[in-house]
Design a protein around this motif. Structure first.
Motif, PDB file in Angstrom:
ATOM      1  N   UNK A   1       0.810  -1.209   0.000  1.00 29.23           N
ATOM      2  CA  UNK A   1       0.000   0.000   0.000  1.00 29.23           C
ATOM      3  C   UNK A   1       0.846   1.261   0.000  1.00 29.23           C
ATOM      4  N   UNK A   2       1.935   1.255   0.769  1.00 24.37           N
ATOM      5  CA  UNK A   2       2.822   2.437   0.797  1.00 24.37           C
ATOM      6  C   UNK A   2       3.547   2.625  -0.529  1.00 24.37           C
ATOM      7  N   UNK A   3       3.707   1.545  -1.285  1.00 20.40           N
ATOM      8  CA  UNK A   3       4.360   1.644  -2.585  1.00 20.40           C
ATOM      9  C   UNK A   3       3.367   1.911  -3.710  1.00 20.40           C
ATOM     10  N   UNK A   4       2.097   2.000  -3.366  1.00 18.63           N
ATOM     11  CA  UNK A   4       1.069   2.231  -4.380  1.00 18.63           C
ATOM     12  C   UNK A   4       0.718   0.977  -5.161  1.00 18.63           C
ATOM     13  N   UNK A   5       0.961  -0.201  -4.595  1.00 20.35           N
ATOM     14  CA  UNK A   5       0.665  -1.464  -5.253  1.00 20.35           C
ATOM     15  C   UNK A   5      -0.395  -2.211  -4.457  1.00 20.35           C
ATOM     16  N   UNK A   6      -0.816  -3.361  -4.967  1.00 19.63           N
ATOM     17  CA  UNK A   6      -1.815  -4.170  -4.286  1.00 19.63           C
ATOM     18  C   UNK A   6      -1.461  -5.645  -4.440  1.00 19.63           C
ATOM     19  N   UNK A   7      -1.836  -6.442  -3.434  1.00 19.63           N
ATOM     20  CA  UNK A   7      -1.554  -7.873  -3.471  1.00 19.63           C
ATOM     21  C   UNK A   7      -2.477  -8.618  -4.422  1.00 19.63           C
ATOM     22  N   UNK A   8      -3.529  -7.976  -4.908  1.00 19.16           N
ATOM     23  CA  UNK A   8      -4.438  -8.623  -5.841  1.00 19.16           C
ATOM     24  C   UNK A   8      -3.852  -8.727  -7.240  1.00 19.16           C
ATOM     25  N   UNK A   9      -2.751  -8.029  -7.485  1.00 21.32           N
ATOM     26  CA  UNK A   9      -2.084  -8.099  -8.781  1.00 21.32           C
ATOM     27  C   UNK A   9      -1.453  -9.465  -8.972  1.00 21.32           C
ATOM     28  N   UNK A  10      -1.415  -9.933 -10.212  1.00 21.25           N
ATOM     29  CA  UNK A  10      -0.731 -11.187 -10.514  1.00 21.25           C
ATOM     30  C   UNK A  10       0.701 -11.120 -10.015  1.00 21.25           C
ATOM     31  N   UNK A  11       1.183 -12.230  -9.435  1.00 19.32           N
ATOM     32  CA  UNK A  11       2.485 -12.206  -8.776  1.00 19.32           C
ATOM     33  C   UNK A  11       3.620 -11.871  -9.748  1.00 19.32           C
ATOM     34  N   UNK A  12       3.513 -12.327 -11.011  1.00 20.80           N
ATOM     35  CA  UNK A  12       4.535 -11.990 -12.002  1.00 20.80           C
ATOM     36  C   UNK A  12       4.562 -10.499 -12.293  1.00 20.80           C
ATOM     37  N   UNK A  13       3.375  -9.910 -12.447  1.00 22.16           N
ATOM     38  CA  UNK A  13       3.304  -8.456 -12.667  1.00 22.16           C
ATOM     39  C   UNK A  13       3.788  -7.698 -11.448  1.00 22.16           C
ATOM     40  N   UNK A  14       3.443  -8.193 -10.262  1.00 27.91           N
ATOM     41  CA  UNK A  14       3.866  -7.534  -9.034  1.00 27.91           C
ATOM     42  C   UNK A  14       5.384  -7.530  -8.897  1.00 27.91           C
ATOM     43  N   UNK A  15       6.028  -8.624  -9.273  1.00 28.62           N
ATOM     44  CA  UNK A  15       7.490  -8.685  -9.192  1.00 28.62           C
ATOM     45  C   UNK A  15       8.131  -7.663 -10.125  1.00 28.62           C
ATOM     46  N   UNK A  16       7.570  -7.509 -11.307  1.00 30.38           N
ATOM     47  CA  UNK A  16       8.114  -6.493 -12.233  1.00 30.38           C
ATOM     48  C   UNK A  16       7.860  -5.080 -11.714  1.00 30.38           C
ATOM     49  N   UNK A  17       6.712  -4.857 -11.080  1.00 27.93           N
ATOM     50  CA  UNK A  17       6.426  -3.527 -10.539  1.00 27.93           C
ATOM     51  C   UNK A  17       7.365  -3.185  -9.384  1.00 27.93           C
ATOM     52  N   UNK A  18       7.749  -4.179  -8.609  1.00 27.81           N
ATOM     53  CA  UNK A  18       8.636  -3.932  -7.472  1.00 27.81           C
ATOM     54  C   UNK A  18      10.036  -3.537  -7.920  1.00 27.81           C
ATOM     55  N   UNK A  19      10.404  -3.859  -9.155  1.00 24.89           N
ATOM     56  CA  UNK A  19      11.746  -3.524  -9.642  1.00 24.89           C
ATOM     57  C   UNK A  19      11.990  -2.022  -9.676  1.00 24.89           C
ATOM     58  N   UNK A  20      10.929  -1.227  -9.832  1.00 26.24           N
ATOM     59  CA  UNK A  20      11.123   0.215  -9.888  1.00 26.24           C
ATOM     60  C   UNK A  20      11.536   0.804  -8.536  1.00 26.24           C
ATOM     61  N   UNK A  21      11.362   0.023  -7.461  1.00 25.35           N
ATOM     62  CA  UNK A  21      11.777   0.482  -6.135  1.00 25.35           C
ATOM     63  C   UNK A  21      13.073  -0.191  -5.698  1.00 25.35           C
ATOM     64  N   UNK A  22      13.819  -0.739  -6.649  1.00 24.62           N
ATOM     65  CA  UNK A  22      15.040  -1.471  -6.341  1.00 24.62           C
ATOM     66  C   UNK A  22      16.052  -0.570  -5.655  1.00 24.62           C
TER      67      UNK A  22
END
Length: 478
Positions: A189-210
């Protein structure tokens, strides 16, 4: 059955309506528990049918209680009464499951609610069956409530995972999220994401906060920012906008024939802060160590210069004294044996005289000092080559040179001397010679004998030649 219901008093109708309503609520709770907690499909269907049956009787009693003849007529209560058979059949189908021990009393209490029993015994048979059914359903609700608090269940597992300070989420093999605890929901939530997203898409979205480090910057162009480990897991370090750092670990786990994807998030902010502090302390210690090394080197250099000067001064004073005695003997032009033995003794006890103060002199210092003092005694000394790299062998060659100078001053009239240093495949060698002939008889006294013994102790040899020119040859093994 409608006519029988109208024979009850309003108090009896109200009590029966409340009783059926409580049973309906209990049946609904148990149905949700069997589906959401225990995941029992047949038990869920059976309890759903019980709930439908109790809903019918609740509505029947309610419509009679409010004197609604139309409601009873439309409901066709006789046909609906046979739905009890459907409930009993579904209950019989669940006898092979783990739920059979809880449903057997329920089947017994539902049997009197069949139309033949109600027609023969009247509405009181129906009320008795409903009361027993409602009571047993309430007992089962209480039992499941106790199980939620005392035994392991999906809800208790979720409650335990929600208490974790680390984030965790699970997804099936297709990437669909099945569970995420409170910590993971808060992080996403603090990153502006949600756990309802597909896990593969979520992993790619997390890369922007690397979290970029020196090692990760080199491979920042890689399409997959997750670092693979040897154990099959992959990791990613991310940083929140508020500065907190998390390490995410993605792994696959198996549950029987099913495969799950687990994403674990660990807050390492405190560890990173401690690491930065330790790194700063280490850098400061290394800087102080370098300064200490420089200061120590300068101190050692100053002490070495002072020691060298003191050593050379001691050697110079001692040798000058001995050489002055040699000059005096030579100027007197008296060559009796007694005086020669005394002169030789003065030169031979030179090492012991120098060692009284425990002065440590390197072979190079000895070589430079002997060359300076030879010049002071008007003896031209030519040295070519280098001393052996081993300190003990280099010191031994300086002893040979000192003995050679002593013998040249005593036994010859030469004013020059040649020293050659070298090495071959098996040994180091030193050759000392002068162009003059020996005027006095050369004997192996204390000096030469002691020198020869010391060379042989090191595996070397000493050769002395008086013709055609005075020569000392010393060898030491490599």
């Amino acid at each position: 059955m409608s006519d029988q219901l109208y024979n009850l008093t309003p108090v009896q109708m109200g009590a029966a309506t409340a009783l059926m309503g409580i049973g309906l609520l209990a049946a609904c709770l148990l149905t949700m528990g069997q589906w959401l907690i225990h995941r029992r499909r047949l038990a869920t269907v059976f309890l759903s049918s019980v709930g439908i049956l109790l809903a019918f009787y609740t509505w029947a009693f309610a419509t009679v209680f409010i004197h609604s003849q139309t409601g009873i007529f439309l409901l066709k209560d006789r046909n609906m009464g046979w739905f009890v058979v459907v409930c009993l059949v579904l209950g019989a189908a669940t006898m092979g499951t783990n739920y059979r021990y809880a449903e057997m009393p329920l089947l017994v209490t539902l049997t009197p609610a069949m139309p033949p029993f109600v027609t023969a015994g009247g509405v009181w048979i129906l009320l008795t069956s409903g009361a027993l059914t409602t009571s047993w359903l309430c007992v089962q609700v209480w039992r499941d409530w106790q199980l939620l608090h005392s035994e392991l269940s999906p809800f208790s597992v979720k409650g335990a995972l929600d208490r974790l300070e680390h984030g965790v989420t699970f997804a099936n093999f297709r990437g669909r999220s099945k569970f995420a605890n409170v910590a993971m929901e808060g992080l996403l939530g603090r990153l502006g994401l949600t756990s309802l997203t597909n896990i593969g898409t979520l992993e790619r979205q997390l890369c922007q906060f690397r979290f970029e480090t020196k090692s990760s910057q080199a491979g920042s162009d890689s399409p997959n920012c997750w670092e693979a480990n040897e154990d099959g897991t992959s990791q990613l370090r991310i940083k929140e906008p508020d500065g907190r750092t998390w390490v995410l670990t993605q792994s696959r786990i198996r549950d029987g024939r099913r495969s799950w994807i687990q994403l674990l998030a660990v807050d390492v902010s405190d560890y990173m802060t401690l690491s930065y502090r330790l790194s700063a302390e280490i850098d400061a210690l290394q800087a102080r160590q370098k300064r200490l090394v420089r200061e120590t080197s300068r101190l050692d250099e100053a002490l070495s210069r002072r020691l060298i000067l003191s050593t050379r001064s001691t050697i110079h004073d001692t040798l000058s004294q001995r050489i002055s005695f040699v000059h005096r003997f030579l100027e007197d032009e008296v060559s009796d044996d007694e005086r020669l033995r005394r002169l030789q003794g003065l030169l031979e006890d030179l090492p012991s005289e120098l060692s009284k103060d425990r002065v440590t002199a390197t072979p190079e210092i000895w070589l430079e000092t002997l060359q300076d003092l030879a010049s002071a005694a008007e003896l031209e000394l030519h040295i070519s080559g280098d001393l052996p790299p081993q300190a003990d062998k280099a010191r031994m060659f300086t002893e040979v040179l000192r003995e050679a100078i002593t013998n040249v001053l005593i036994h010859t009239t030469s004013n020059e001397m040649e020293v050659r240093l070298g090495q071959d495949a098996s040994s180091f060698w030193m050759e000392v010679s002068n162009p003059s002939t020996v005027e006095t008889t050369l004997t192996y006294g204390t000096g030469l004998s002691n020198l020869e013994s010391r060379l042989e102790a090191l595996g070397g040899s000493l050769s002395v030649y008086t013709t055609p020119r005075f020569t000392l040859r010393a060898r030491l093994p490599r």
